[in-house]
Design a protein around this motif. Sequence first.
Motif, short mmCIF file in Angstrom:
data_model
loop_
_atom_site.label_atom_id
_atom_site.label_comp_id
_atom_site.label_asym_id
_atom_site.label_seq_id
_atom_site.Cartn_x
_atom_site.Cartn_y
_atom_site.Cartn_z
N PRO A 167 45.81 27.77 33.21
CA PRO A 167 44.88 28.11 34.07
C PRO A 167 43.37 27.67 33.95
CG PRO A 167 45.04 29.96 32.37
CD PRO A 167 45.85 28.87 32.08
N GLN A 168 42.88 27.36 35.12
CA GLN A 168 41.56 26.59 35.13
C GLN A 168 40.68 27.32 36.15
OE1 GLN A 168 42.15 22.69 36.63
NE2 GLN A 168 43.48 22.18 34.88
N ARG A 169 39.46 27.53 35.98
CA ARG A 169 38.37 27.99 36.96
C ARG A 169 38.20 27.39 38.04
NH1 ARG A 169 35.20 32.00 36.06
NH2 ARG A 169 33.72 31.13 37.53
N PRO A 170 38.20 27.98 39.28
CA PRO A 170 37.76 27.13 40.27
C PRO A 170 36.40 26.55 40.32
CG PRO A 170 37.25 29.73 40.84
CD PRO A 170 38.17 29.46 39.49
N SER A 171 36.15 25.58 41.01
CA SER A 171 34.98 24.88 40.93
C SER A 171 33.86 25.75 41.38
CB SER A 171 34.99 23.34 41.51
OG SER A 171 33.76 23.00 41.79
N LEU A 172 32.70 25.79 40.77
CA LEU A 172 31.66 26.91 41.32
C LEU A 172 30.94 26.20 42.21
CD1 LEU A 172 30.72 28.81 38.11
CD2 LEU A 172 32.19 29.37 39.99
N CYS A 173 31.19 24.51 42.43
CA CYS A 173 30.29 24.15 43.46
C CYS A 173 31.16 24.02 44.69
CB CYS A 173 30.21 22.65 42.96
SG CYS A 173 29.26 22.57 41.75
N SER A 174 32.51 24.68 44.84
CA SER A 174 33.08 24.77 46.21
C SER A 174 32.39 25.59 47.03
CB SER A 174 34.52 25.30 45.93
OG SER A 174 34.54 26.63 45.76
N CYS A 181 25.12 28.29 40.64
CA CYS A 181 24.51 28.63 39.67
C CYS A 181 25.22 28.25 38.12
CB CYS A 181 23.92 30.14 39.69
SG CYS A 181 22.91 30.47 40.95
N ASP A 182 26.33 27.94 38.54
CA ASP A 182 27.57 27.63 37.45
C ASP A 182 27.54 28.82 36.44
OD1 ASP A 182 29.41 26.12 36.14
OD2 ASP A 182 27.98 25.24 35.00
N CYS A 183 27.53 30.14 36.98
CA CYS A 183 27.61 31.17 36.31
C CYS A 183 28.97 31.31 35.80
CB CYS A 183 27.14 32.55 37.10
SG CYS A 183 27.53 33.93 35.92
N PRO A 184 29.43 31.54 34.34
CA PRO A 184 30.58 31.59 33.82
C PRO A 184 31.21 32.73 34.03
CG PRO A 184 29.15 31.67 32.28
CD PRO A 184 28.27 31.38 33.25
N HIS A 185 30.57 33.90 34.44
CA HIS A 185 31.17 35.26 34.74
C HIS A 185 31.60 35.45 36.19
CE1 HIS A 185 30.35 36.73 30.74
NE2 HIS A 185 29.00 36.05 30.65
N LEU A 186 30.99 34.60 37.02
CA LEU A 186 31.36 34.51 38.52
C LEU A 186 32.79 33.84 39.07
CD1 LEU A 186 30.51 35.36 41.66
CD2 LEU A 186 29.03 33.15 41.51
N VAL A 187 33.77 34.31 39.38
CA VAL A 187 34.59 33.71 40.09
C VAL A 187 34.85 33.92 41.94
CG1 VAL A 187 37.28 33.57 39.59
CG2 VAL A 187 35.76 34.11 37.73
N TYR A 188 35.25 32.68 42.26
CA TYR A 188 35.43 32.94 43.65
C TYR A 188 36.89 32.31 43.88
CZ TYR A 188 35.48 30.96 48.25
OH TYR A 188 35.72 30.87 49.71
N LEU A 210 22.46 37.94 36.51
CA LEU A 210 23.00 38.67 37.53
C LEU A 210 21.94 38.75 38.63
CD1 LEU A 210 25.35 40.22 38.94
CD2 LEU A 210 24.59 42.37 37.90
N LEU A 211 20.69 39.01 38.36
CA LEU A 211 19.61 38.84 39.44
C LEU A 211 19.51 37.53 39.94
CD1 LEU A 211 17.29 40.37 40.65
CD2 LEU A 211 15.95 39.80 38.80
N TYR A 264 34.20 37.95 42.11
CA TYR A 264 34.37 38.87 41.08
C TYR A 264 33.32 38.48 39.89
CZ TYR A 264 38.46 37.38 38.61
OH TYR A 264 39.23 36.21 38.23
N VAL A 265 32.77 39.46 39.29
CA VAL A 265 31.65 39.03 38.28
C VAL A 265 32.42 39.94 37.11
CG1 VAL A 265 29.56 39.37 37.24
CG2 VAL A 265 29.73 38.47 39.51
N THR A 266 32.69 39.37 35.92
CA THR A 266 33.11 40.07 34.88
C THR A 266 32.15 40.38 33.90
OG1 THR A 266 33.34 38.01 33.61
CG2 THR A 266 35.32 38.57 34.72
#
Length: 553
Positions: free
Chosen positions: A373-380, A503-510, A488-489, A478-480
């Motif tokens: 599995p791979q994270r979706p690009s947070l720049c999408s 923001c390239d936050c590792p806890h944010l998934v889209y 988060l702020l 979702y945010v883990t």
Amino acid sequence: MEKGASDPDPSRQRNGFVGVLYGEFTDTLNDRLRYSVSLTESALSIQRISSSPGRTRMVFNLTDCVGCRAYRGPDAVDVGAYFTAYFYPFKRRWMSAGVSRQRVEQCFRVALVQDPLVNLREAERWAQAIRDASGLQAPRRDGVVYTELRRPCRAMILVNPSSGRGQALQLFNSHIEGMLTEASVPYKLVITEHQNHARELVRKADLSQWDALVIMSGDGLLFEVINGLMDREDWQEAIQTPLGILPGGSGNALAASVHHYSQLPPAWNEELLLSCGFILCKGLVGSLDLVSVRLASRQRLFSFLSLAWGFVADVDIESEKYRHVGAIRFLMGTLVRLASLRVYKGRLAYLPVKGASEPPKGSTRANPPPPTPQRPSLCSSLPCRLAPNASPKPDSRHSANSNHGAITNSSINAVNSKAASPADSLLPGLDRPVPEGWTVVREEDFVLVLAIYQSHLAEDLWTAPGAAADDGVIHLFYVTAGISRPALLRLFLAMEKGAHLACDCPHLVYQRVRALRLEPSSLQGMITVDGEMVEYGPVEAQVHPGLARLICG
């Protein structure tokens, strides 16, 4: 004496409109001021007739015109007639780099002859030509198929006087009433009196009397109207009634989204209201996706905005105590909830849009096991919103956004008992495992889960910049657990400009999905649908593309 002329060239005609009109008219207040006026398919040009050099010329784009009327003067001795065109062009905001619509009217006196009826007919000819041309010049988005509201459009306008800071009716009277008169839109104003009043009303209404249902409130009143339409035996026809939105609440997410879909710069407060009023008057109708939401109690709701669990739902409901301050209530609620950040345990599964990015870490395909599995690009492109329009606490004054506690069987009629209602072909049922092709997020600690289907979650939260009202997609965020309070702020602050995914936050998934299932394990929590609190427990949802119709631009 005024002159009037038209160019009958058939090549200039479109939909019955003659391409050019030309006339010379006087000012309504000073007969010595004369103007040459020309009307083309795209503009009304006005030039003052004067012997001095440097004559002033004004050009008004018919895209900005909402209407034109012809009438006799108040003085019976006056043989002249008049026509007035109403424009809402963009102008620079005072002390700001932004722009907003501002009202301008242009009025002219017609006195071709001494016969008042002849003059009135000429004024009516001009007024009709301007109305026809401005209708053809309604602003449209490329690639979007629109229909147009019937003219004149008969609208039922439902106003919740307690929404937001309790100023919805006052805002309607001061900003919208005159605009509808200018656009010749006849309407009936209905003031909602209690929770589910709008739902009951549209469920029983003779919809053949109305060309549009317009809601002036927060997002909760539209939630009532949509579910009232879907409660009807003739729901397939009823849900095709065009729906209009005028911001009068705290969140105003759909109003902000409609404004955004018109490819306009951001607007807030009265500027947003003026923009949505203008869009209503232009009368273009597009498609609106609805999402069917099924609860553990077998209730079925129809949602146009969002499904939220965790931080977003907590802020939405808990900020009710700050309703009197308006939209800033969400900021206050966010800061309070950040101070004591909660974590929720549960499972999430979803059916990704075909061709979407691979699932994030910690996720599995239902069957068979996935590749690495791979994270979706947070720049999408396509973000979310985190402070929806809320519902008042049980002891608050009446608001159509009001839950008075979670929505229950007694307050909502389950639509799923109707065999004719749209089938949720993607949902297996909460008592069955998700089908092959779904992505399953293993038992996880979540800070929030948010599924949103519009671009905005509030006036100042640009959650999914790439979203459209009819893109057929649920935008899932979702945010883990493990995210810090400052991080988060920062996400929320970035969301004001739609930059939170960058923001390239590792806890944010889209993810972009067609359907989803949420199964909370934590014993306590809140789930909201369109800002309304529903029963807490397992829930699944799927999108129904283009099920409803929305007045948009």
